[in-house]
Design a protein around this motif. Sequence first.
Motif, PDB file in Angstrom:
ATOM      1  N   GLU A  80       9.498-106.495  25.455  1.00 43.54           N
ATOM      2  CA  GLU A  80      10.086-106.093  26.736  1.00 43.54           C
ATOM      3  C   GLU A  80      10.471-104.621  26.767  1.00 43.54           C
ATOM      4  N   ASP A  81      10.482-103.969  25.603  1.00 41.56           N
ATOM      5  CA  ASP A  81      10.795-102.541  25.562  1.00 41.56           C
ATOM      6  C   ASP A  81       9.574-101.674  25.850  1.00 41.56           C
ATOM      7  N   VAL A  82       8.411-102.304  25.998  1.00 42.94           N
ATOM      8  CA  VAL A  82       7.166-101.588  26.278  1.00 42.94           C
ATOM      9  C   VAL A  82       6.866-101.700  27.764  1.00 42.94           C
ATOM     10  N   PRO A  83       6.356-100.645  28.403  1.00 44.11           N
ATOM     11  CA  PRO A  83       5.969-100.755  29.819  1.00 44.11           C
ATOM     12  C   PRO A  83       5.090-101.970  30.051  1.00 44.11           C
ATOM     13  N   LEU A  84       5.356-102.685  31.151  1.00 42.40           N
ATOM     14  CA  LEU A  84       4.680-103.954  31.398  1.00 42.40           C
ATOM     15  C   LEU A  84       3.166-103.793  31.470  1.00 42.40           C
ATOM     16  N   ALA A  85       2.695-102.719  32.096  1.00 41.98           N
ATOM     17  CA  ALA A  85       1.248-102.505  32.207  1.00 41.98           C
ATOM     18  C   ALA A  85       0.607-102.405  30.823  1.00 41.98           C
ATOM     19  N   GLU A  86       1.249-101.679  29.927  1.00 41.73           N
ATOM     20  CA  GLU A  86       0.728-101.550  28.565  1.00 41.73           C
ATOM     21  C   GLU A  86       0.763-102.895  27.842  1.00 41.73           C
ATOM     22  N   ALA A  87       1.854-103.643  28.034  1.00 41.52           N
ATOM     23  CA  ALA A  87       1.981-104.954  27.388  1.00 41.52           C
ATOM     24  C   ALA A  87       0.903-105.906  27.885  1.00 41.52           C
ATOM     25  N   TRP A  88       0.630-105.910  29.199  1.00 44.92           N
ATOM     26  CA  TRP A  88      -0.418-106.782  29.735  1.00 44.92           C
ATOM     27  C   TRP A  88      -1.772-106.464  29.100  1.00 44.92           C
ATOM     28  N   GLU A  89      -2.087-105.166  29.061  1.00 49.07           N
ATOM     29  CA  GLU A  89      -3.382-104.763  28.516  1.00 49.07           C
ATOM     30  C   GLU A  89      -3.520-105.175  27.057  1.00 49.07           C
ATOM     31  N   LYS A  90      -2.492-104.920  26.271  1.00 46.27           N
ATOM     32  CA  LYS A  90      -2.551-105.265  24.845  1.00 46.27           C
ATOM     33  C   LYS A  90      -2.506-106.778  24.639  1.00 46.27           C
ATOM     34  N   HIS A  91      -1.834-107.472  25.546  1.00 45.51           N
ATOM     35  CA  HIS A  91      -1.794-108.933  25.466  1.00 45.51           C
ATOM     36  C   HIS A  91      -3.182-109.520  25.662  1.00 45.51           C
ATOM     37  N   PHE A  92      -3.907-109.033  26.650  1.00 48.41           N
ATOM     38  CA  PHE A  92      -5.260-109.526  26.899  1.00 48.41           C
ATOM     39  C   PHE A  92      -6.169-109.236  25.704  1.00 48.41           C
ATOM     40  N   LEU A  93      -6.047-108.040  25.146  1.00 46.04           N
ATOM     41  CA  LEU A  93      -6.855-107.689  23.980  1.00 46.04           C
ATOM     42  C   LEU A  93      -6.507-108.552  22.773  1.00 46.04           C
ATOM     43  N   ALA A  94      -5.230-108.924  22.650  1.00 50.43           N
ATOM     44  CA  ALA A  94      -4.823-109.799  21.548  1.00 50.43           C
ATOM     45  C   ALA A  94      -5.442-111.182  21.687  1.00 50.43           C
ATOM     46  N   LEU A  95      -5.487-111.686  22.925  1.00 49.48           N
ATOM     47  CA  LEU A  95      -6.117-112.988  23.164  1.00 49.48           C
ATOM     48  C   LEU A  95      -7.607-112.954  22.816  1.00 49.48           C
ATOM     49  N   LEU A  96      -8.260-111.855  23.165  1.00 51.28           N
ATOM     50  CA  LEU A  96      -9.678-111.717  22.836  1.00 51.28           C
ATOM     51  C   LEU A  96      -9.883-111.676  21.328  1.00 51.28           C
ATOM     52  N   GLN A  97      -9.072-110.872  20.630  1.00 50.02           N
ATOM     53  CA  GLN A  97      -9.232-110.741  19.189  1.00 50.02           C
ATOM     54  C   GLN A  97      -8.961-112.061  18.481  1.00 50.02           C
ATOM     55  N   TYR A  98      -7.959-112.772  18.956  1.00 52.22           N
ATOM     56  CA  TYR A  98      -7.657-114.082  18.378  1.00 52.22           C
ATOM     57  C   TYR A  98      -8.872-115.007  18.527  1.00 52.22           C
ATOM     58  N   SER A  99      -9.483-115.011  19.696  1.00 52.40           N
ATOM     59  CA  SER A  99     -10.637-115.878  19.947  1.00 52.40           C
ATOM     60  C   SER A  99     -11.813-115.508  19.062  1.00 52.40           C
ATOM     61  N   ILE A 100     -12.010-114.215  18.847  1.00 48.12           N
ATOM     62  CA  ILE A 100     -13.109-113.758  17.986  1.00 48.12           C
ATOM     63  C   ILE A 100     -12.866-114.186  16.545  1.00 48.12           C
ATOM     64  N   ASP A 101     -11.636-113.997  16.082  1.00 52.10           N
ATOM     65  CA  ASP A 101     -11.316-114.321  14.692  1.00 52.10           C
ATOM     66  C   ASP A 101     -11.367-115.821  14.413  1.00 52.10           C
ATOM     67  N   HIS A 102     -11.177-116.639  15.447  1.00 49.42           N
ATOM     68  CA  HIS A 102     -11.194-118.094  15.273  1.00 49.42           C
ATOM     69  C   HIS A 102     -12.399-118.714  15.973  1.00 49.42           C
ATOM     70  N   GLY A 103     -13.491-117.972  15.946  1.00 48.56           N
ATOM     71  CA  GLY A 103     -14.707-118.474  16.573  1.00 48.56           C
ATOM     72  C   GLY A 103     -15.220-119.763  15.971  1.00 48.56           C
TER      73      GLY A 103
END
Length: 379
Positions: free
Chosen positions: A290-313
Amino acid sequence: MTFRELLEKYKNQTATPEERKQVEAELEKYNALTEYLLEQDVDMEGEDLAGQQEELQKIHRSMKKRGRRIIAIAVVIACVVMGTLTAFQPAISKVIWYDPTERDFQQFAYDIDCHMAVLTELTMPEVQVESILPTEQGWGKYGLQVQQRDWSTGEYTWLNGTATRGKIELNHNAYKYSSMNVFSRGTKPFVDVDGEHSVITPSADAKAALADLPEYMYMEAYVSLGRDWTMEELENFAAQQEGYLGWVGVRISPEDQQLFPLMGFDADSSGYVWDNVDEAYPFYELSMHEDVPLAEAWEKHFLALLQYSIDHGDFYARLNQSNRHGATCQMVQEYVTENGVKTYGFLYYGTPAEMRTLLEHEDVEGIYVTDYQLRVPGL
């Protein structure tokens, strides 16, 4: 004269009568000795044969005893092996086949909970996976109960599934992907936003329809944007609205190309907090940043979901309807890394008045209402 010379004269019939008697006496002696020796040989051979037969019988009895011992040992070994397999069947099964009861990330939830939560958030706008309960059924087989929550109604649904020797079969209703045409620019268009068969209601018509509706109605609607927004633009828009911003669709391919299912993320931080997952995939949990700007958090959150999916393919490859999820996420990651995380539309929850306010924005070109409820104040 030697006996050999005497025998030669006997054979030539030149021997005298005395010499003939002498030779015949010797021959008689020789015949007697021969018969005696032959009798001795027969007796010795009989004894040898009897001894050999007795020895063979001893060997046969020994082999029978050894055979019985071998069979008894084999039976004991087989019983021990079967008993061991039965006793340690769960452990052996988990080593050989996929085990949905693994707990690597969290101690209070199974890994499969997180795997399915990621798949659902990325590709299923209207539902959230709450939990998955596996039940061991022996030798690599598990029964699965999937609990989903509907974002609009808050109602829970239980769906059955199985994991059998590595292959996961879920009820087809567990995959609640959005329709292709719920956004005007979400995918390669099948129906024009202004066409008579479109599910999307243009802003002017939507405002007119909402004008006479009571305010105790609460609606779920897909909101279409006339142009792609950055996460900063979405954050500024959300800050000016009274309604609730739900799932956000992300541009994952050029607008003139088709890639399905649609992908995005939940803009809210509701649900379980999996701090261990966030440690491995920073910004997996929005509420922890919550200390990070919301726009930045959203972007990094989406990228984290993608990376998680790739790593657990390997997990997603086991699913009956999402076996290419990991590979698709790899392509999406490459696209958004080059083009940025942008949105063409989102799910929105609100009253008729809140919907009308939303429709005033110049970039909002229409909505598609998928659900509504009556919420009487005080009841």
